[in-house]
Design a protein around this motif. Structure first.
Motif, mmCIF file in Angstrom:
data_model
loop_
_atom_site.group_PDB
_atom_site.id
_atom_site.type_symbol
_atom_site.label_atom_id
_atom_site.label_comp_id
_atom_site.label_asym_id
_atom_site.label_seq_id
_atom_site.Cartn_x
_atom_site.Cartn_y
_atom_site.Cartn_z
ATOM 1 N N PRO A 169 0.817 -1.224 0.000
ATOM 2 C CA PRO A 169 0.000 0.000 0.000
ATOM 3 C C PRO A 169 0.843 1.263 0.000
ATOM 4 N N TYR A 170 0.314 2.318 -0.648
ATOM 5 C CA TYR A 170 0.977 3.623 -0.634
ATOM 6 C C TYR A 170 -0.092 4.703 -0.643
ATOM 7 N N THR A 171 -0.005 5.606 0.317
ATOM 8 C CA THR A 171 -0.996 6.674 0.440
ATOM 9 C C THR A 171 -0.291 8.030 0.407
ATOM 10 N N PRO A 172 -0.313 8.731 -0.741
ATOM 11 C CA PRO A 172 0.312 10.050 -0.844
ATOM 12 C C PRO A 172 -0.502 11.091 -0.080
ATOM 13 N N PRO A 173 0.080 12.284 0.169
ATOM 14 C CA PRO A 173 -0.587 13.295 1.010
ATOM 15 C C PRO A 173 -1.983 13.688 0.563
ATOM 16 N N ALA A 174 -2.181 13.945 -0.731
ATOM 17 C CA ALA A 174 -3.500 14.389 -1.186
ATOM 18 C C ALA A 174 -4.558 13.319 -0.937
ATOM 19 N N LEU A 175 -4.191 12.069 -1.174
ATOM 20 C CA LEU A 175 -5.132 10.983 -0.952
ATOM 21 C C LEU A 175 -5.401 10.786 0.535
#
Length: 218
Positions: free
Chosen positions: A127-133
């Motif tokens: 999993p990867y969750t960037p700031p905007a998401l």
């Protein structure tokens, strides 16, 4: 799942964006190879674009309904790992892409570091969750969340924090088969409320949406 060299197909109709993405990937450590680019999703269905580990996908495509959710759904239904890479910054677009099964959603303002990190994660099914998401998920507490048992929530969190099912099962003191059974139950519960979660990344997104975990827990 990619274990070394990562290949990417880039679907975007802006030559400057494509050139920038190719340069970022070429200077990554190790380099990531862009095997095909094109202004429509057709490039992801024809060699060599059809074999890429990851598809980087712009929602605004020429000659297609905008956003191009239909093309996105077809790619996901075919089992492709899709990173939506868009100028759009509205939360609804991000959440819709996740609900369709996209690996993650990146705005084009988030830059090289996040695109490269997301690509590596997608190729490894991590999993990867960037700031905007993270911001979109953090403000979205779904009312149609399934009822998960405390044990199911614990299994989810341990799996999210582990590199493999085997490691998660060992930490929980259960077999890999038992862990898979819990995960299958969770997926069925999400499917029953109309929120498919076929991949690990999708389950992470659902858990964050529902307030079961925080981004900092990952």
């Amino acid at each position: 799942m990619a274990t070394g060299h990562i290949t990417v197909t880039v679907i975007d109709d802006h030559p400057a964006v494509v050139a920038g993405v190719e340069f970022w990937y070429s200077t990554a450590d190790p380099p990531i190879e862009v095997v095909a680019t094109g202004p429509t999703a057709k490039v992801a269905w024809t060699p060599p674009g059809d074999t890429a580990d990851v598809v980087v996908f712009d929602l605004q495509l020429p000659g297609q309904p905008t956003p191009a959710y239909g093309d996105l759904r077809r790619l996901i239904d075919a089992g492709r790992q899709v990173i939506v890479y868009s100028m759009r910054e509205d939360e609804q677009a991000a959440l819709t892409c996740l609900d369709l099964g996209a690996f993650t959603f990146l705005t084009k303002a988030e830059g090289k570091a996040h695109l490269v990190a997301a690509t590596v994660a997608a190729a490894s099914d991590l999993p990867y969750t960037p700031p905007a998401l993270a911001g979109a998920l953090g403000t979205n507490r779904r009312s149609d969340r399934p009822r998960l048992s405390e044990r199911e929530e614990n299994v989810l969190l341990q799996w999210f924090q582990s590199e493999s099912k085997e490691l998660a099962a060992e930490k929980l003191g259960i077999t890999t088969g038992t862990l898979s059974t819990y995960l299958d139950r969770v997926r069925v519960k999400y499917a029953n409320v109309g929120r498919q979660a076929r991949t690990k990344a999708a389950l992470v997104a659902r858990a964050i949406q529902d307030g079961l975990i925080e981004v900092d827990d990952l």
